[in-house]
Design a protein around this motif. Sequence first.
Motif, mmCIF file in Angstrom:
data_model
loop_
_atom_site.group_PDB
_atom_site.id
_atom_site.type_symbol
_atom_site.label_atom_id
_atom_site.label_comp_id
_atom_site.label_asym_id
_atom_site.label_seq_id
_atom_site.Cartn_x
_atom_site.Cartn_y
_atom_site.Cartn_z
ATOM 1 N N LEU A 19 -27.098 4.587 -39.725
ATOM 2 C CA LEU A 19 -27.902 4.168 -40.863
ATOM 3 C C LEU A 19 -27.038 3.905 -42.099
ATOM 4 C CD1 LEU A 19 -31.047 6.458 -40.557
ATOM 5 C CD2 LEU A 19 -30.679 4.140 -39.714
ATOM 6 N N LYS A 20 -25.742 4.128 -41.971
ATOM 7 C CA LYS A 20 -24.846 3.783 -43.073
ATOM 8 C C LYS A 20 -23.787 2.793 -42.564
ATOM 9 C CE LYS A 20 -25.565 7.836 -45.988
ATOM 10 N NZ LYS A 20 -24.953 8.977 -46.693
ATOM 11 N N SER A 21 -22.584 3.257 -42.306
ATOM 12 C CA SER A 21 -21.497 2.353 -41.915
ATOM 13 C C SER A 21 -20.934 2.772 -40.561
ATOM 14 C CB SER A 21 -20.384 2.372 -42.966
ATOM 15 O OG SER A 21 -20.877 1.943 -44.217
ATOM 16 N N GLY A 22 -20.435 1.760 -39.834
ATOM 17 C CA GLY A 22 -19.807 2.033 -38.545
ATOM 18 C C GLY A 22 -20.820 2.366 -37.472
ATOM 19 N N GLY A 23 -21.438 1.344 -36.907
ATOM 20 C CA GLY A 23 -22.441 1.598 -35.858
ATOM 21 C C GLY A 23 -21.867 2.370 -34.703
ATOM 22 N N ALA A 24 -20.596 2.145 -34.360
ATOM 23 C CA ALA A 24 -19.942 2.892 -33.291
ATOM 24 C C ALA A 24 -18.811 3.757 -33.844
ATOM 25 C CB ALA A 24 -19.404 1.949 -32.230
ATOM 26 N N CYS A 63 -23.859 -7.084 -31.787
ATOM 27 C CA CYS A 63 -23.615 -6.121 -32.872
ATOM 28 C C CYS A 63 -24.182 -6.680 -34.169
ATOM 29 C CB CYS A 63 -22.115 -5.845 -33.015
ATOM 30 S SG CYS A 63 -21.394 -5.075 -31.529
ATOM 31 N N TRP A 64 -24.670 -5.783 -35.035
ATOM 32 C CA TRP A 64 -25.339 -6.232 -36.260
ATOM 33 C C TRP A 64 -25.106 -5.213 -37.366
ATOM 34 C CZ3 TRP A 64 -27.945 -10.882 -36.341
ATOM 35 C CH2 TRP A 64 -28.586 -11.204 -37.544
ATOM 36 N N ALA A 65 -24.982 -5.728 -38.597
ATOM 37 C CA ALA A 65 -24.802 -4.853 -39.752
ATOM 38 C C ALA A 65 -25.192 -5.607 -41.013
ATOM 39 C CB ALA A 65 -23.352 -4.365 -39.852
ATOM 40 N N GLY A 66 -25.183 -4.876 -42.147
ATOM 41 C CA GLY A 66 -25.442 -5.547 -43.408
ATOM 42 C C GLY A 66 -24.314 -6.489 -43.751
ATOM 43 N N MET A 71 -17.669 -1.414 -35.918
ATOM 44 C CA MET A 71 -16.546 -0.636 -36.427
ATOM 45 C C MET A 71 -16.434 -0.836 -37.940
ATOM 46 S SD MET A 71 -12.537 -1.069 -35.353
ATOM 47 C CE MET A 71 -12.969 -1.170 -33.611
ATOM 48 N N SER A 72 -16.318 0.242 -38.652
ATOM 49 C CA SER A 72 -16.119 0.187 -40.098
ATOM 50 C C SER A 72 -14.888 1.020 -40.434
ATOM 51 C CB SER A 72 -17.355 0.718 -40.837
ATOM 52 O OG SER A 72 -17.143 0.674 -42.236
ATOM 53 N N VAL A 73 -13.897 0.384 -41.035
ATOM 54 C CA VAL A 73 -12.622 1.039 -41.355
ATOM 55 C C VAL A 73 -12.460 1.029 -42.862
ATOM 56 C CG1 VAL A 73 -10.141 1.035 -40.981
ATOM 57 C CG2 VAL A 73 -11.673 0.279 -39.159
ATOM 58 N N THR A 74 -12.306 2.220 -43.452
ATOM 59 C CA THR A 74 -12.268 2.340 -44.902
ATOM 60 C C THR A 74 -11.028 3.100 -45.348
ATOM 61 O OG1 THR A 74 -13.536 3.035 -46.827
ATOM 62 C CG2 THR A 74 -13.620 4.458 -44.895
ATOM 63 N N ASP A 75 -10.873 3.239 -46.630
ATOM 64 C CA ASP A 75 -9.713 3.920 -47.210
ATOM 65 C C ASP A 75 -9.837 5.424 -46.999
ATOM 66 O OD1 ASP A 75 -7.615 4.840 -48.679
ATOM 67 O OD2 ASP A 75 -7.918 3.427 -50.313
ATOM 68 N N ALA A 76 -8.777 6.073 -46.506
ATOM 69 C CA ALA A 76 -8.816 7.506 -46.222
ATOM 70 C C ALA A 76 -8.996 8.337 -47.472
ATOM 71 C CB ALA A 76 -7.548 7.946 -45.494
ATOM 72 N N THR A 77 -8.597 7.825 -48.617
ATOM 73 C CA THR A 77 -8.737 8.603 -49.853
ATOM 74 C C THR A 77 -10.178 8.779 -50.249
ATOM 75 O OG1 THR A 77 -8.507 6.579 -51.159
ATOM 76 C CG2 THR A 77 -6.504 7.828 -50.692
ATOM 77 N N ASN A 78 -11.092 7.996 -49.658
ATOM 78 C CA ASN A 78 -12.501 8.124 -49.992
ATOM 79 C C ASN A 78 -13.191 9.192 -49.172
ATOM 80 O OD1 ASN A 78 -12.285 6.075 -51.850
ATOM 81 N ND2 ASN A 78 -12.771 4.487 -50.353
ATOM 82 N N GLU A 86 -21.290 -3.007 -27.331
ATOM 83 C CA GLU A 86 -22.518 -3.725 -26.992
ATOM 84 C C GLU A 86 -23.692 -3.100 -27.723
ATOM 85 O OE1 GLU A 86 -23.210 -3.896 -22.838
ATOM 86 O OE2 GLU A 86 -21.222 -4.660 -22.332
ATOM 87 N N ASP A 87 -24.515 -3.951 -28.329
ATOM 88 C CA ASP A 87 -25.761 -3.512 -28.975
ATOM 89 C C ASP A 87 -25.519 -2.411 -30.000
ATOM 90 O OD1 ASP A 87 -27.730 -5.108 -27.448
ATOM 91 O OD2 ASP A 87 -26.911 -3.973 -25.780
ATOM 92 N N CYS A 88 -24.489 -2.559 -30.786
ATOM 93 C CA CYS A 88 -24.194 -1.586 -31.837
ATOM 94 C C CYS A 88 -24.624 -2.155 -33.182
ATOM 95 C CB CYS A 88 -22.699 -1.250 -31.856
ATOM 96 S SG CYS A 88 -22.122 -0.464 -30.324
ATOM 97 N N SER A 89 -25.045 -1.289 -34.091
ATOM 98 C CA SER A 89 -25.519 -1.768 -35.383
ATOM 99 C C SER A 89 -25.332 -0.695 -36.440
ATOM 100 C CB SER A 89 -26.998 -2.165 -35.304
ATOM 101 O OG SER A 89 -27.795 -1.032 -35.017
ATOM 102 N N ALA A 90 -25.216 -1.160 -37.685
ATOM 103 C CA ALA A 90 -25.119 -0.283 -38.849
ATOM 104 C C ALA A 90 -25.902 -0.921 -39.984
ATOM 105 C CB ALA A 90 -23.664 -0.071 -39.259
ATOM 106 N N LYS A 91 -26.505 -0.102 -40.784
ATOM 107 C CA LYS A 91 -27.339 -0.635 -41.856
ATOM 108 C C LYS A 91 -26.491 -1.208 -42.982
ATOM 109 C CE LYS A 91 -31.652 0.437 -44.179
ATOM 110 N NZ LYS A 91 -32.683 1.465 -44.423
#
Length: 1766
Positions: free
Chosen positions: A832-837, A922-925, A863-870, A852-857
């Motif tokens: 419901l936030k980031s990174g469906g898988a 796959c689907w996301a915002g 896959m969602s890859v962000t800064d480790a400092t966060n 397959e069939d992965c989603s995030a709002k």
Amino acid sequence: MSWQRAHEIVHRTSRASSAFQEASLEAVSPHNKPGHSLDVTGAASVPARAARALQEVLMSGAQSSTSSEASIVSHKEEVFEAVRAHFGRSWQQYSNSLSEGALRLVSEEEAAGKSSAFFVFSEDGRYCLKSVAPSEAQSLLQIVEDYKDYVLSHQTLLPRFYGLYEVRLRDSWRSPPVWLMVQGNVLGGRAAVVQRFDLKGSTHGRRASKKELAKGRGSVLKDLDFVSHQCALKCAKPEGLEEWQTWMASLESDANWLASHNLIDYSLLLGFSACSVDELRKPLSHVVRLQVQRSSLGNLQIEIPEGYQLLVYAGIVDCLMPYNALKRVENIICDALISGDISCQPPQKYARRFADFVTRLSCPEELRELDEAELLPTDCAEGVLHLAGRYKTVESVEYPEGCTLHGEPGTEVDVLGEVHFLKDARLSGSLVFRGSKHRERQHRCVDVEGSLDFAGSSQVDFISCGGEETEDGGGVYVEQNFTFDSGRLRFQGGVAGWGGCLYVGQHLVLNGGTVLFEDCRATTGGGALFVKAGHYSHQAGNVSFQRAFAKAHGGAMMLEGRFKQYGGHILFEDCLALKSGGGISASMYSVKGKRKQIGNVEQFGGTIRARNCTSVRDNINGNGGVINTNWLNVKGLVELDGCEAGNGGCIAARKGVTVGPSGQLRISNCWSNELGGAIFVGLWMKVKGLLHVANCSSHSGGAVNCRSKVSLLGTADVRFENVTASAGNGGAIWAINVTQEGGTFACWRCRAATSGGAIYAQAVLRLSGQMSFQRCRAHMGGALHVVGVIQQKGEMSFKDCKSVGSGGAIHSIGQIEQWEGSTAHFTTCRSLKSGGAIFAASVQQKGDMAFEDCSAKRSGGAMSVTDATNVDLKFTRVGAGGVGKKGSPAANRRNRLSKYIKSLKSARGSVQLLGSTTFERCWAGAGGALYARQDLLLAPTARALFRDCGADAFGGALNGRDVRLLGESEFRNITALAGGVIQSTGEVIIPEETHAVMQRTSAPQISALKLINMSNLSLENTSHVWFVAPEIHLKQVKCDNGLASFKQPHHVGCVSCEENKIQVFGNPILDDDLPLKTCWSAPRGTAHVDMHHLKLKIGYMVEKANISRSFRCPNRLACMGGEISTEGFGEMCAEGYRGQGCVKCEKGYGSSDSNRFVCVACASSVWRQRMQMGRFVLEDLLLFALSVSGVASTSGEKESKILTNHFMSFVAAAGPVIQAVQETPTFKRIMSHLDVYVEGLSTSVEAGEGSGSSAAGGMSARCIQGYLNLPKNWWCRALLTLFTPFCAIAALMAMRGWRIAAVVGVNCFLPKACLCFARYLVCYRMEPEHEGGELFCAYRMYTGFSLLGLLLLVAAIACSGPVLWWRLLSDKSHSDAPYYLYLSASYKEDLKSWEVTRLVRKVFLAVICAALPVSLHPAMQIMCISLVLLTALILEMQFRPYKDSFWNLEEKTLLTVSLAMVSVTSCYLANEYHWSSTYRTQQFLLLVILVLSIVPTNVLVFQIIVQLLRERGPNSSALVVRRFHGHVELLQHAQQLQRRYSCSECVPALFVVTSSRTGSTTVLHMLNLIPGYDIKGENYGLWSDIYGMNKEREKNWKTYRRSSLYAWHHSSGRNDTELECSMRLMLLGEINPNPLARVVGFRESMWRFDENLEDLAKLLEVFPCAKVVMSYRKSLEDQLLSQSFALGDFQYFVTQQANQAMKSFAEAHRDRVYSLAMEDLDVEHFNKLLAFLGEDHRCEYVDVVHANEGRHFTLNTLEHEMIRCK
């Protein structure tokens, strides 16, 4: 509950049995009639009145009826009747016994003292009527069906139930009914009963009371009385032993049957009787008895007279008591309050006890065991004490030296004081130590100061030993060692402070056998077993702990040493400890007075199973629901189910848990309140074998909570199913560190309330095996919440994992690293936030990943890859259990984690795809498949596939900063509402060395804030291509064919063509160095156009050079509606056509002779070519031959000539119509499989027209030219077409002269000659005139004529024929010539030249069809044909030219049909191409057209053939019959001669008279088998009508003749001879007999029977040579039934009158009437009929068509011979 109340419950259920036994004696013998019995007739009680009412009913002989006092219903009478019959009791015997004599009732006072039941006995003592409660009645009704089946198939001692009656007294209707049950009297013998026993097998309270004993001989003794008096059943004779064995088998079978029906409280009623020898010889069938010895009565003081024998009567009584809820309560209460064998027991137990008791009735020694126990001996001088029987200890019994107690089977010791061994002890044999319950002072049963072992296969029980004050070992206390090798050892109900059932001071060794602990309880520890200082060693055998309880530790077992299992089986069930170790607690060991935590549980083999074990501490779960230990080592099988604890629902280990390679640990349905729903481990856990956990939950770590490291090693097989962390982390595992070094790991439906639905780890997760996660849920990290993941090798799969926060499958604070050779598959993962898988700080992928069939709002559907400092570092504090002091383990872990996160600085937020990656659905915002805060790199050797992905905002597939696709990439079906496929905040680069594909993507496909630099990109199945960036460089970017390319500032791409435009000249290529491609307008005649496809309407075509220009084809069906697509140009012309407008024919095809725009396929094989050439010639010669025969043979008016002219005129109009409809799509569609039949039927049209226009394209002279290698020019074609006509005319001219040749030639070939040249008058345009369309004319294209010259030529040919005929008809000198008669003989004198108008009509029609082809001008052609036909019809109606009005009518009919056919065709053609037409309407119109054209044509052909045969005579007729097999029957009927009868002829006749349904059809069949007989069937009152008419005329004649005033009647009399002749001829004309018949007649049922058959008498006068067969039926009833069945009704009086009239008539005319009855339809009577007819000298019947078999008739086969004639 008081003791008195308990005794009352026990005795209540046996009262009814005592009352019955008491009552059974009353009506048995005159020697023992009790004084308190009384006659029913004098009793006024309700049961007495009910019995009296039943007696009255039985006296009346009814089974259910109403008496003077009551209404009685017999239930299940058919079942009881079967039972009575089985036991030899007929209804008569049964009712007589109960109704004869006075019934006897036991007094209410005496009976009520025992039970509420009343007993009434029959006078002969055989039956007993017992009043039963409704519940007992219902119980009997429920089992009576099974009871019947059982007693009918078994020898039984069950009660003999003979009836059940419900009686309602008349003055007590509101009261409940009285239920009376009738059964056999068990003691109903002839001799007096001297003593009775009621035996149940129970011992508690089973003695007769003093009140009962006071009755003397009438008392009923019980089980313990039988034993104490030393009674036994001893057979008097050797043969009686077999009967006794039969009794035993029956009793055991009966007990089992009663138990199967849930029945208890039954007893065996024994009645000892003294019987004389004489009475013994008399058999008794209603009782079961056995002769026994006098000693069977034991020490009872009963005198048996000298010479008398002792008998015993036996039977089971009172067997209707169900074991219901009340009985269960009684069993529980009595068992708790009473120490003894109570009567009320469950059915199976009751049956076993009953059967065991009755089998011992013949063994008094065994029965003595039921008597009181003796004191346990104390003398064990020789070391062995042998015991047998029952013993008891009143006070402590000591054995100072080592002693062995050996018990014989059945040995029991009731322990009030303990059995104390001061040294070693041994138990052997069969021993039961039973402690007394509910005593103030309670002792253990056995106390051993030394060691205890068991000899041999011992069977030892310790029951209800110890108590609350017992310090340790409630059952057995062993100071030193305990050894058990074999046999069975059982502890039940033991209570003590330590070791409720067994206390062992040192070592406990089990080498085999079975040890059972049941209901053991300890007030401190070790509910069943406590091992103080030694070890528990289990080598083999089975140990079971059930319902064990301890207030402190070890609900079943507590050890302060080690637990070692090498084999065998251990079971823990329903065990409970209030502190720790619901099953086993092994955690302490005393060494030099100090307690150390060295207690371990080690399993080297065998099995441990536990169910429903619990550890509870102050209402908060304790540690280890089953096992609480320092260290657990599993190498065997451990199965734990339904256990609970505070920490470790099943297992709590302070140090570690190890599952060896051969170990199997299976845990299910466990729960803990705090940590580890299944297992809690203080330090480490290692798994090398099998670990399965299912349906477990806890606060944190739903299955496993390990405070350090969990290692999965080697061949580990780990599976978690449906495990939950209800309020914390780690749905399956909570650990500091988790590593996998092989094996498999599976997690299904694992859930956590916060993080890590499957695994929560505070270190990097290292994986090297197979891992599977399905349906995992958590707030963050649906499956994993870890610091980092390193997949070194193996496979990972995540399916249906979800999280409320980030990371639907994996949430990693650090990096996810996948090594080469490993695979990971994510399916249906959601966030419901980031990174469906996956949600991570960075990703480096070198193996294979699939999403397959992965989603995030929010971002990153896969896959969602962000800064480790966060990432919130609070994770480390909470997970480590706080910040901790400096140098503490928690602080050290935090420092290591901080360093690890800082090391990711260079790679934070970036994605490196170095292997193979697949993203599907796959689907996301934002970033439908992948979102990277920093750079995204696809390496040159990598491959990425994105399919069916999308985003709500930007980046349907990728969203990142700098995107570099250096490897192979595919994007298929990618959508985004704003940002297309790739959204970049920096640059998007696709170099020339790679190749990328995008299919079905949304625009803009790529957008970047800085630069787009792409090469070798293919965009497929995409209607709009758009790239957006400040700077764009493209090289070989290919769009779909059908799109137009465009280029604008900051925008480059491809778009679809506008409406009605298309681009089909190759794929647009976006290249900085190539031009753009544009769209073309759709041409005229376009049916459909889209961006890839253009479809033309039927009848249009285009040229490849300019698709905007179209041509209208003269033959609509030649242009099939070509197709143009981005794939290329399709065929514009149908098969066989070519050129502009498809007006030319392909090679192998030729233009049709009737329509130059139709191409006909030429034959390829030689024989087909010859067939076509033969047909080409025969079509001309056939009609020519018919015309020649009509002209040459004409002498006067010939009908064949007229029919031939009509035929030729009609087909001149029908031919164009058939050709017109054959050129339509509807005809092609419908007739695809019927075209052969239509062509066959239309052959006659084609032949009559002579031009081949009616066929589908007709003939082609062009093909004939090719076969003959002739020049293919117009004049050669004309010569070839007219060659056969010229030759035929020349030949006829040579033979019959020029006039006949001219008449026939003009009639047959003038239309064809006109058509041959008029076909070049056709002109057409393929483009509209106002657009400059060129006019094409055939005469300019193919001939050298001008239009005027060709018109003059056609006019000259057309006029030559009519002019020639006019001149011939004007020459009256040849008026008798055949040609003149051919043309004029049929017409009126003033219209002799009318045949010329017919010729003009045919010529006009031929020219119209040639100059106005139906494919080019269908409407105009049909209109012109309509005008010609309408003119002809008007002229026909005006002049009526034929002499015979029939031919005028036929001509008008044919013209009308032609006009109707043309009108329908016009409607059909107009509707064919209109938008409102329907397929069914066209079907109907086409059918009408074909019927109107083909049917009249073939009818005319048939008429011509028939007429020619008539004109040519019989010889030619036979020839035609041979040639035209299809008309053989009609031709034979046409030439059949009619027989003429004369008035002078005496016609032999035979008439069959019937009144219906008398077999007259059979008679008719048999008569017609006689050669020369033709007897017709029913004529519906034919003769009656003729006779009635004659009679009416005779009446009128007599009436008119009375006066001379009637001027119109002058005859003096009627001529009866002529009248009879006319009546005879009229009758013969109606029946029309075979001309060859010798005897004629008919069968008739409609006669004037009411007039005594006067019409039949008149018939015999008219046919003086006739005879009559009267067909009748002897049985009037059978005849009426047959009429009703066949006709639906019958009339009795009419049929009776008819039969009487037939009989009277036959008697009056015996010489001419033969009567034949239906019942006599056989060979004999039919041969008599032959004799009556005078045919017996020549024929003889051998069989009958219908064989008479009683009253049923069956049709015989007609294959064999019925009659033989000479």
